[in-house]
Write an enzyme that holds these catalytic residues in place. Sequence first.
Site, PDB file in Angstrom:
ATOM      1  CE  LYS A 182      16.444  12.403   1.216  1.00 34.34           C
ATOM      2  NZ  LYS A 182      16.330  12.900  -0.178  1.00 34.34           N
ATOM      3  CG  ASP A 239       2.164   3.556   3.569  1.00 33.27           C
ATOM      4  OD1 ASP A 239       1.305   2.755   3.179  1.00 33.27           O
ATOM      5  OD2 ASP A 239       1.903   4.728   3.924  1.00 33.27           O
TER       6      ASP A 239
HETATM    7  C1  IPM Z   1      -1.171   0.215   4.389  1.00 34.51           C
HETATM    8  C2  IPM Z   1      -1.924   1.312   5.109  1.00 34.51           C
HETATM    9  C3  IPM Z   1      -1.536   1.328   6.573  1.00 34.51           C
HETATM   10  C4  IPM Z   1      -0.049   1.627   6.652  1.00 34.51           C
HETATM   11  C5  IPM Z   1      -2.313   2.308   7.456  1.00 34.51           C
HETATM   12  C6  IPM Z   1      -3.795   2.160   7.298  1.00 34.51           C
HETATM   13  C7  IPM Z   1      -1.920   2.148   8.898  1.00 34.51           C
HETATM   14  O1  IPM Z   1      -1.692   2.539   4.489  1.00 34.51           O
HETATM   15  O2  IPM Z   1      -1.338  -0.959   4.774  1.00 34.51           O
HETATM   16  O3  IPM Z   1      -0.465   0.490   3.427  1.00 34.51           O
HETATM   17  O4  IPM Z   1       0.360   2.788   6.584  1.00 34.51           O
HETATM   18  O5  IPM Z   1       0.714   0.671   6.813  1.00 34.51           O
HETATM   19 MN    MN Z   2      -0.603   2.379   2.616  1.00 29.76          MN
END
Ligand code: IPM
Ligand code: MN
Length: 346
Positions: A182, A239
């Site tokens: 970004k 994520d």
């Molecule tokens: C993932 C999950 C994790 C993250 C969480 C549960 C901490 O969403 O492994 O994608 O955000 O990395």
């Molecule tokens: Mn995740």
Amino acid sequence: MSHAIAVLPGDGIGPEITAPTLELLNELGDFTFSEHPFGGASIDAHGTALTDETLAACRASDSVLLAAVGGPKWDTTDPSAPRPEQGLLGLRKELGLFANLRPVRPVPALYDSSALKREVLDGTDLLVVRELTGGIYFGEKTRTDTDASDLCHYTVAEVDRIARVAFDAARKRRNLVHSVDKANVLETSRQWRQVVHEVHGADFSDVELRDQLVDSCAMELIARPTQFDVIVTENLFGDILSDAAAMLSGSLGMLPSASVGNPDGPGLFEPVHGSAPDIAGQGVANPLAMFLSAAMMLRHGLDLETEATAIETAVDGALADGLRTKDLGGDATTAQALDAVRGRLA
Ligand code: IPM
Ligand code: MN
Ligand code: NAD
């Protein structure tokens, strides 16, 4: 030689998808599994999501296989209360696993399970390389009665090393990297972009590099997924984008991942999805992302390529034969999914 696997079933559907995965692995080789409390289960037993004992057992293993953590029981807005997710973040950080590989290759048998059209999906084969131990996940957090903040921080060295993982991966694939940031708004992204280009110019100029802003990347992933080969991006963007990309393969219950980066310790292998509290305890969870994570463990963690391919081929075969769990629009149970895949092992 027996391979020592630290197994973290975790919470929600975690134990339900772990048991069949261990059964499948037992068909393929000699493994010693040691199960340890993790996440919410560990909070209940020990007051913390990751105990010193569980961490030590993971460090001492050849590979760590994790299902999922979290659930409404431990959801809280109190910053001082323990959370299952802290265990996962702590484990990734402690093991030095800065590179999270999330491959997305929809199988034709599941094209009709996706919300997208067959012609949009056909030919999709991409890899999200998500930076896993930096960024806003790990920066300083503050909270007062009137405000709160999460600091997003990256060092040049952190960006340099994840860029190298992405370029190396692209060389073994179709030689194209989209670096997603970004940079029109964030200082961390502007430095990310500069460092990625420096690494590219210095050591990987044979790989094609394209910059892409994260918002339009989210759109392009859904509109034209076949244009992507390797996507490299920071922790939070990775994520979010990987859950979106999961829907290309029909369900979040299909997507595996490998967390790597420390040559001196074990890797961590886990599905992209969470503990699915809405279906936990019913025996209907899709175990395929977990099976495919075990395959990634065999390949990346234990150098057992033949066995890894055996799982992947068996999963593809079972799907081609019509295996569909609930998330894929069918009514197969977790146990039936295991039987279908086990029955296809060569
Ligand atoms: C993932 C999950 C994790 C993250 C969480 C549960 C901490 O969403 O492994 O994608 O955000 O990395
Ligand atoms: Mn995740
Ligand atoms: P989720 O991934 O658990 O579930 C999202 C949706 O996908 C739900 O409807 C669920 O039923 C479905 N789903 C996910 N995996 C499935 C599977 N294998 N088979 C069938 N359906 C499946 O995400 P959420 O509901 O937002 O989060 C629940 C909890 O999981 C939260 O506490 C979150 O922090 C945690 N979480 C953990 C991890 C992890 O341990 N790696 C990853 C993501 C979320």
